[in-house]
Each structure stands twice: as C-alpha cells, then as structure tokens.
Motif scaffolding. Structure first.
Motif, mmCIF file in Angstrom:
data_model
loop_
_atom_site.group_PDB
_atom_site.id
_atom_site.type_symbol
_atom_site.label_atom_id
_atom_site.label_comp_id
_atom_site.label_asym_id
_atom_site.label_seq_id
_atom_site.Cartn_x
_atom_site.Cartn_y
_atom_site.Cartn_z
ATOM 1 N N ILE A 4 6.096 32.820 42.610
ATOM 2 C CA ILE A 4 7.515 32.517 42.753
ATOM 3 C C ILE A 4 7.768 32.075 44.192
ATOM 4 O O ILE A 4 7.404 32.779 45.126
ATOM 5 N N ILE A 5 8.372 30.896 44.362
ATOM 6 C CA ILE A 5 8.652 30.411 45.711
ATOM 7 C C ILE A 5 10.119 30.551 46.099
ATOM 8 O O ILE A 5 10.459 30.521 47.267
ATOM 9 N N GLY A 20 13.918 32.864 39.160
ATOM 10 C CA GLY A 20 12.869 32.461 40.098
ATOM 11 C C GLY A 20 12.147 31.232 39.610
ATOM 12 O O GLY A 20 11.946 31.037 38.411
ATOM 13 N N VAL A 21 11.749 30.347 40.549
ATOM 14 C CA VAL A 21 11.011 29.134 40.206
ATOM 15 C C VAL A 21 9.716 29.076 41.009
ATOM 16 O O VAL A 21 9.599 29.660 42.081
ATOM 17 N N ASP A 22 8.736 28.328 40.463
ATOM 18 C CA ASP A 22 7.467 28.131 41.149
ATOM 19 C C ASP A 22 7.500 26.833 41.955
ATOM 20 O O ASP A 22 8.546 26.193 42.067
ATOM 21 N N ALA A 23 6.370 26.441 42.519
ATOM 22 C CA ALA A 23 6.300 25.249 43.370
ATOM 23 C C ALA A 23 6.654 23.972 42.616
ATOM 24 O O ALA A 23 7.119 22.999 43.214
ATOM 25 N N PRO A 27 10.934 27.346 35.877
ATOM 26 C CA PRO A 27 11.385 28.743 35.864
ATOM 27 C C PRO A 27 10.250 29.683 35.474
ATOM 28 O O PRO A 27 9.537 29.436 34.508
ATOM 29 N N VAL A 28 10.053 30.720 36.259
ATOM 30 C CA VAL A 28 9.025 31.714 35.972
ATOM 31 C C VAL A 28 9.592 33.128 35.958
ATOM 32 O O VAL A 28 8.880 34.074 35.648
ATOM 33 N N LEU A 29 10.873 33.275 36.297
ATOM 34 C CA LEU A 29 11.488 34.595 36.302
ATOM 35 C C LEU A 29 12.934 34.470 35.876
ATOM 36 O O LEU A 29 13.688 33.651 36.417
ATOM 37 N N ARG A 30 13.308 35.252 34.890
ATOM 38 C CA ARG A 30 14.712 35.426 34.505
ATOM 39 C C ARG A 30 14.880 36.905 34.237
ATOM 40 O O ARG A 30 14.204 37.459 33.386
#
Length: 43
Positions: A4-5, A20-23, A27-30
């Motif tokens: 997560i960046i 959360g979002v990656d590079a 979306p990688v986190l909700r």
C-alpha cells in the motif's frame, strides 16, 4: 497483498472508511474502522 502506497481516510463521528491503493493505483484496501480501533490498525 500488494504494498500500500497511499491510504485515504473518510472521517465521520464514530466510523472511518479507509481506502488504500498500490503503486499502480489499484485498490488493495477497503476497511471500516471505529474511532477506537484506528490507533491499533496503524500501529
């Protein structure tokens, strides 16, 4: 899970929505957290 960046936080009175979002801006986190659980999550 991807790294997560960036995490966005939507605040309200007692519940926070995290996103959360990656590079690649995917979306990688909700997650929904109560106010009392925020510190433990980020620790």
């Amino acid at each position: 899970m991807s790294e997560i960046i960036r995490i966005g936080v939507d605040t309200s009175k007692s519940v926070f929505q995290l996103h959360g979002v990656d590079a690649a801006e995917q979306p990688v986190l909700r997650k929904k957290l109560r106010r009392r659980d925020m510190l433990a999550f980020f620790a």
